[in-house]
Design a protein around this motif. Structure first.
Motif, PDB file in Angstrom:
ATOM      1  N   GLY A   1       0.810  -1.215   0.000  1.00  0.00           N
ATOM      2  CA  GLY A   1       0.000   0.000   0.000  1.00  0.00           C
ATOM      3  C   GLY A   1       0.841   1.261   0.000  1.00  0.00           C
ATOM      4  N   GLN A   2       1.979   1.226   0.680  1.00  0.00           N
ATOM      5  CA  GLN A   2       2.864   2.386   0.690  1.00  0.00           C
ATOM      6  C   GLN A   2       3.349   2.706  -0.723  1.00  0.00           C
ATOM      7  OE1 GLN A   2       6.520   1.935   2.957  1.00  0.00           O
ATOM      8  NE2 GLN A   2       6.789   4.149   3.084  1.00  0.00           N
ATOM      9  N   LEU A   3       3.671   1.677  -1.482  1.00  0.00           N
ATOM     10  CA  LEU A   3       4.104   1.894  -2.874  1.00  0.00           C
ATOM     11  C   LEU A   3       2.974   2.514  -3.694  1.00  0.00           C
ATOM     12  CD1 LEU A   3       6.029  -1.461  -3.487  1.00  0.00           C
ATOM     13  CD2 LEU A   3       7.005   0.819  -3.022  1.00  0.00           C
ATOM     14  N   GLY A   4       1.761   1.997  -3.534  1.00  0.00           N
ATOM     15  CA  GLY A   4       0.612   2.557  -4.234  1.00  0.00           C
ATOM     16  C   GLY A   4       0.320   3.973  -3.789  1.00  0.00           C
ATOM     17  N   TYR A   5       0.415   4.208  -2.486  1.00  0.00           N
ATOM     18  CA  TYR A   5       0.183   5.551  -1.955  1.00  0.00           C
ATOM     19  C   TYR A   5       1.183   6.531  -2.558  1.00  0.00           C
ATOM     20  CZ  TYR A   5      -0.189   9.545   1.052  1.00  0.00           C
ATOM     21  OH  TYR A   5      -0.350  10.841   1.497  1.00  0.00           O
ATOM     22  N   GLU A   6       2.450   6.151  -2.556  1.00  0.00           N
ATOM     23  CA  GLU A   6       3.478   7.047  -3.088  1.00  0.00           C
ATOM     24  C   GLU A   6       3.276   7.325  -4.574  1.00  0.00           C
ATOM     25  OE1 GLU A   6       7.039   5.049  -1.779  1.00  0.00           O
ATOM     26  OE2 GLU A   6       6.831   5.832   0.260  1.00  0.00           O
ATOM     27  N   ALA A   7       2.754   6.334  -5.306  1.00  0.00           N
ATOM     28  CA  ALA A   7       2.534   6.503  -6.750  1.00  0.00           C
ATOM     29  C   ALA A   7       1.288   7.321  -7.064  1.00  0.00           C
ATOM     30  CB  ALA A   7       2.442   5.130  -7.425  1.00  0.00           C
ATOM     31  N   LYS A   8       0.226   7.182  -6.271  1.00  0.00           N
ATOM     32  CA  LYS A   8      -1.062   7.766  -6.638  1.00  0.00           C
ATOM     33  C   LYS A   8      -1.613   8.822  -5.677  1.00  0.00           C
ATOM     34  CE  LYS A   8      -1.954   5.543 -10.435  1.00  0.00           C
ATOM     35  NZ  LYS A   8      -2.289   6.238 -11.669  1.00  0.00           N
ATOM     36  N   CYS A   9      -1.122   8.870  -4.446  1.00  0.00           N
ATOM     37  CA  CYS A   9      -1.746   9.729  -3.436  1.00  0.00           C
ATOM     38  C   CYS A   9      -0.824  10.809  -2.881  1.00  0.00           C
ATOM     39  CB  CYS A   9      -2.253   8.882  -2.273  1.00  0.00           C
ATOM     40  SG  CYS A   9      -3.262   7.458  -2.749  1.00  0.00           S
ATOM     41  N   ALA A  10       0.460  10.508  -2.788  1.00  0.00           N
ATOM     42  CA  ALA A  10       1.399  11.403  -2.102  1.00  0.00           C
ATOM     43  C   ALA A  10       1.523  12.766  -2.759  1.00  0.00           C
ATOM     44  CB  ALA A  10       2.772  10.744  -1.997  1.00  0.00           C
ATOM     45  N   ALA A  11       1.330  12.849  -4.061  1.00  0.00           N
ATOM     46  CA  ALA A  11       1.454  14.142  -4.744  1.00  0.00           C
ATOM     47  C   ALA A  11       0.496  15.172  -4.150  1.00  0.00           C
ATOM     48  CB  ALA A  11       1.200  13.978  -6.239  1.00  0.00           C
ATOM     49  N   CYS A  12      -0.661  14.717  -3.696  1.00  0.00           N
ATOM     50  CA  CYS A  12      -1.624  15.635  -3.091  1.00  0.00           C
ATOM     51  C   CYS A  12      -1.631  15.538  -1.563  1.00  0.00           C
ATOM     52  CB  CYS A  12      -3.030  15.352  -3.610  1.00  0.00           C
ATOM     53  SG  CYS A  12      -3.220  15.699  -5.379  1.00  0.00           S
ATOM     54  N   HIS A  13      -1.711  14.321  -1.028  1.00  0.00           N
ATOM     55  CA  HIS A  13      -1.860  14.120   0.415  1.00  0.00           C
ATOM     56  C   HIS A  13      -0.533  14.116   1.162  1.00  0.00           C
ATOM     57  CE1 HIS A  13      -6.189  13.601   0.571  1.00  0.00           C
ATOM     58  NE2 HIS A  13      -6.105  12.902  -0.545  1.00  0.00           N
TER      59      HIS A  13
END
Length: 144
Positions: free
Chosen positions: A57-69
């Motif tokens: 999930g951390q990998l997915g978060y960094e790819a899809k969510c971190a740019a905003c969140h």
């Protein structure tokens, strides 16, 4: 018959006013959140170890969510809220809330950041793993 039409017209007008009024539903409990170093909105304690699902999930978060969140779901000043926050605790925003947010987007209602668009290119399985990561970060920070 006329009183029923009048009541219906008032309800419709009120609903439209609520939906269209800028930030009408953002009676934020978080207006006192101010930016930390690097634009983060909260200080997130990252656990020493993550479960396998949370690591994925951390990998997915960094790819899809971190740019905003933001990094480690700490939020990004002027962009998006922190997900490591009591507002997103499981009893208030269950796991399905994250699924629906990614799939359909979210109308801004807790924070003054505006609406969140749908996230392109993530599956339900991806969001399940991303949610596992967020939940482990939350627990490490006393949010259960």
């Amino acid at each position: 018959m006329k009183p029923i039409l009048a009541i219906a017209a008032i309800l419709v007008a009120g609903g439209l006013g609520y939906a269209l009024w800028p930030n009408a539903s953002q009676t934020s409990q978080s207006d006192d959140v101010s930016s930390l170093e690097g634009g983060a909105l909260v200080d997130v304690l990252v656990p020493d170890t993550l479960s396998q699902n949370a690591q994925i999930g951390q990998l997915g978060y960094e790819a899809k969510c971190a740019a905003c969140h933001g990094a480690n779901a700490a939020g990004e000043d002027g962009v998006a809220p922190p997900l490591v926050h009591v507002i997103y605790e499981p009893s208030h925003h269950g796991d399905e809330s994250f699924q629906r947010a990614a799939e359909m987007g979210v109308r801004g209602h807790h924070w003054p950041f505006g609406n969140m668009p749908p996230v392109e290119g993530v599956t339900r399985a991806d969001v399940t793993m991303i949610t596992a990561y967020i939940r482990e970060l939350q627990r490490a920070n006393g949010i259960n």
